[in-house]
Design an enzyme around this catalytic site. Structure first.
Site, PDB file in Angstrom:
ATOM      1  N   ASP B 209       0.864  -1.173   0.000  1.00  0.00           N
ATOM      2  CA  ASP B 209       0.000   0.000   0.000  1.00  0.00           C
ATOM      3  C   ASP B 209       0.905   1.228   0.000  1.00  0.00           C
ATOM      4  OD1 ASP B 209      -1.416   2.261   0.792  1.00  0.00           O
ATOM      5  OD2 ASP B 209      -2.870   1.108   1.951  1.00  0.00           O
ATOM      6  N   TYR B 234      -4.964  11.197  -3.800  1.00  0.00           N
ATOM      7  CA  TYR B 234      -5.402  12.501  -3.286  1.00  0.00           C
ATOM      8  C   TYR B 234      -4.489  13.050  -2.200  1.00  0.00           C
ATOM      9  CZ  TYR B 234      -7.957   9.184  -0.265  1.00  0.00           C
ATOM     10  OH  TYR B 234      -8.310   8.124   0.543  1.00  0.00           O
ATOM     11  N   LYS B 235      -3.423  12.323  -1.912  1.00  0.00           N
ATOM     12  CA  LYS B 235      -2.472  12.824  -0.908  1.00  0.00           C
ATOM     13  C   LYS B 235      -1.329  13.545  -1.641  1.00  0.00           C
ATOM     14  CE  LYS B 235      -3.696   9.007   2.191  1.00  0.00           C
ATOM     15  NZ  LYS B 235      -4.455   9.712   3.229  1.00  0.00           N
ATOM     16  N   ARG B 389      -0.338  15.131  13.421  1.00  0.00           N
ATOM     17  CA  ARG B 389       0.344  14.754  12.171  1.00  0.00           C
ATOM     18  C   ARG B 389       0.605  15.990  11.312  1.00  0.00           C
ATOM     19  NH1 ARG B 389      -2.154  10.180   8.521  1.00  0.00           N
ATOM     20  NH2 ARG B 389      -3.591  11.921   8.138  1.00  0.00           N
TER      21      ARG B 389
END
Lengths: 417, 417
Positions: B209, B234-235, B389
């Site tokens: 992944d 989308y990151k 984060r």
């Protein structure tokens, strides 16, 4: 009556029908080219005029300015259920049963595996094994491919049968039955109430594919006790190319719906990031991964054209449009034509969806005929072998469009004149 | 050196680093609010400036004007493979191996079931049964949920293990191994080359992944002999909210890739509408249903920001950004703070992705700290329990952003002053 007089007569009939059509004003809600008759809404619905502005706002403001905050502030996270609620009344579903996301094919896997599991849970401890999956033999291919995969993954045997034969074929070994509501090729409408009752009576679980009926006619999911259903949103719901599909799971079955795709968006508490899966209650259980916001926002906006529209009125106009098309085709084609056409779509209203399929003879001429039609501004599509498909979306198709389409068809294949 | 002097020093360092940054001009390709430091590109990448225009064109011209013809004339049908080819070089894949579509979760099901089937085919006739599926125990939850489903559907036992322990855990009974390249919570980079080699050596099939590494660092799929991989777009690939994911199947395995989701778009001849399934060759075999054009078009346009960009340069800047952030955090927080922060992200470059995770003590203060940071224009996110984060997208993050983020964090939690 001479041929020219007959033409004029159909023209006049079309104009009167349009003048009397209560849905005619809805055409303004779509972007349509006046030079084209678009009869392919059963493949890709026309663009609702409000969609571009809404999509621009989602991109520039919600993504560009708010970024990650839009998951809460712009209501992105709840969108699959929210858009599901907009579709629900169009297919006769009460609240909390429809969720939007993924492709139709992916939803077929969820629904069929889910159906088999429910049937087996019900049958637990009884002698019958529930190891058979019945499939509409005329199904759109993807349903068949996915049903075969579902059968393999759940250890079922797959058995194709004609939809009308399901009442005889379904039995104590049947776990699930996957049927198309409207045949994608011929436009035949299957008898959902009777077939659903037969499946239920046999203790099996039914799954309906509504791709060619949702938005075109009343489905009555709740009223007829349908178990599970899937459907696409880019045909008669005008959601845009490849817009996300929907899944219906009847309230009474939701607790037992055990998806083969238990992604994080279907978790009871997704942001807890719990390593152990616990399914959400309700329609959200049918979700999988992160929802596709841009496409879903276009769909949400597209669904605003349904404000105040009754699906029964849409159905009435759909039947009037297809009746009129068949009548015009009969008037404009026939003796002396180079290519003969014959309708594969049932004449009876109760067995007709919202399209007309004409089989060409010789069949090999069909692809060229459709190309010529498109070149002359009449857009339908071609399906092997030899089928011309014309879809009628009552929200934006006028009777004058229908007359023109039949007239141009007559010109292309060489009509009675 | 006084604290004020230290602040000034970090400020100056940041300015010099930005002045020397060869990637700095790329920031202009994104829509960013100068008042905000956006460190959440590991969750949702910023909007590339060219996307709104492209999407408007796809909606208004391709859908609105061309309608159904766009499937061929606008190249819609081939888009999943075409966009896959744009992603391929960023993850070290040669042509014909990457396809775009569906969510990451759906692709995990395809990849894991596919991997188990390949492993079993290889093992056919041998004594070992290949009935075990190893799972990264720190995985992003959706991978774990889907792996559990894949295990159940294929009759495997699911065994969670620490990624680093895979070489000891993998064995003759292992069918497949699902690993995250970068841990979503801590930012730890797993050793893809070594773990891939261990999986291969044991005769198992590996699935990676890449959600938190694609676009952030070199992955080297081909070079390291990876079998299958999935990732989101989308990151660090900035494709937009919920943009479609990708699937990589190594060329040598494609013939044996047997998807649990054989939708019509993966058929060798989709428009033949053949009731019998025959899988397409190559990357297209990983497709399922009708592709989601609007989202995929946004992604395609978003990927143009990579023109001429080397992923190795992106990695170098990523490490410099996270190094500098850790240094600034050390300078601006510490003794006297109400909330202590400790990095969960490895200090060693070889074990660090493109994010920094700070564990708060007391943990229950973390959510409030992040809310306050966001209120002051520093956007990261919060993950239970107690983790802040911060994601660093080298294409648009400046060293001065990093310094400001650390400084504001120091102000919020009460730094050394």
């Amino acid at each position: 009556m001479s041929d020219l007089a007959a033409d004029a007569a159909q023209d006049q009939v079309a104009a009167s029908l349009d003048a009397a059509d209560p849905l005619a004003p809805l055409r303004e809600l779509f972007v349509l080219d006046d030079g084209t008759v678009y009869l392919d809404g059963n493949s890709l619905g026309a663009l609702p005029a409000r969609v571009p502005k809404r999509l621009a706002e989602v991109v520039s403001r919600e993504w560009g300015q708010l970024g990650i905050r839009s998951w809460t502030e712009s209501g992105w996270w709840e969108m699959p259920q929210r858009v599901g609620e907009l579709i629900a009344p169009l297919v006769g579903a009460g609240p909390g049963q429809v969720v939007v996301g993924d492709s139709t094919s992916v939803n077929v896997l969820k629904a069929v595996v889910g159906a088999v599991r429910i049937a087996r849970e019900r049958a637990a401890g009884r002698p019958s094994g529930r190891d058979e999956l019945l499939l509409d033999e005329a199904t759109f291919p993807t349903d068949g491919y996915i049903a075969e995969s579902a059968a393999r993954l759940t250890g079922c045997a797959l058995r194709p049968v004609a939809a009308a034969r399901v009442p005889e074929a379904v039995g104590p070994r049947t776990a699930a039955v996957l049927l198309n509501h409207v045949d994608y090729r011929t436009g035949t409408l299957n008898d959902l109430p009777a077939l659903t009752a037969a499946v239920r009576e046999a203790g099996a679980v039914g799954v309906w594919d509504l791709c060619h009926s949702a938005g075109a006619l009343p489905v009555g999911l709740d009223a007829h006790g349908v178990d599970l259903a899937v459907g696409c949103t880019y045909k008669f719901l005008n959601g845009g190319p490849g817009s996300p599909a929907f899944l219906y799971v009847r309230s009474a079955l939701q607790e037992r719906f055990d998806s083969p795709l238990p992604g994080w968006a279907s978790h009871a508490d997704p942001f807890a990031m719990d390593p152990a899966y616990a399914p959400a209650a309700g329609a959200a259980r049918g979700r999988v991964g992160t929802p596709d916001i841009l496409s879903m926002a276009a769909l949400e906006e597209a669904l605003t054209v349904w404000d105040g529209v009754r699906i029964e009125d849409v159905r009435a106009k759909s039947l009037a449009l297809t009746d009129f098309f068949l009548r015009c085709v009969a008037a404009y084609t026939g003796a002396g034509a180079e290519v003969a056409v014959r309708s594969l779509t049932p004449a009876e209203h109760a067995r007709r969806g919202s399209q007309v399929a004409l089989l060409c003879d010789p069949a090999e001429r069909a692809e060229g005929v459709m190309a010529e039609l498109i070149g002359r501004g009449v857009v339908g599509d071609f399906r092997r072998p030899g089928v011309l498909r014309f879809g009628f979306t009552p929200l934006y198709t006028a009777f004058q469009d229908v007359e023109r389409a039949a007239r141009v068809l007559g010109e292309v294949i060489g009509g009675p004149r």
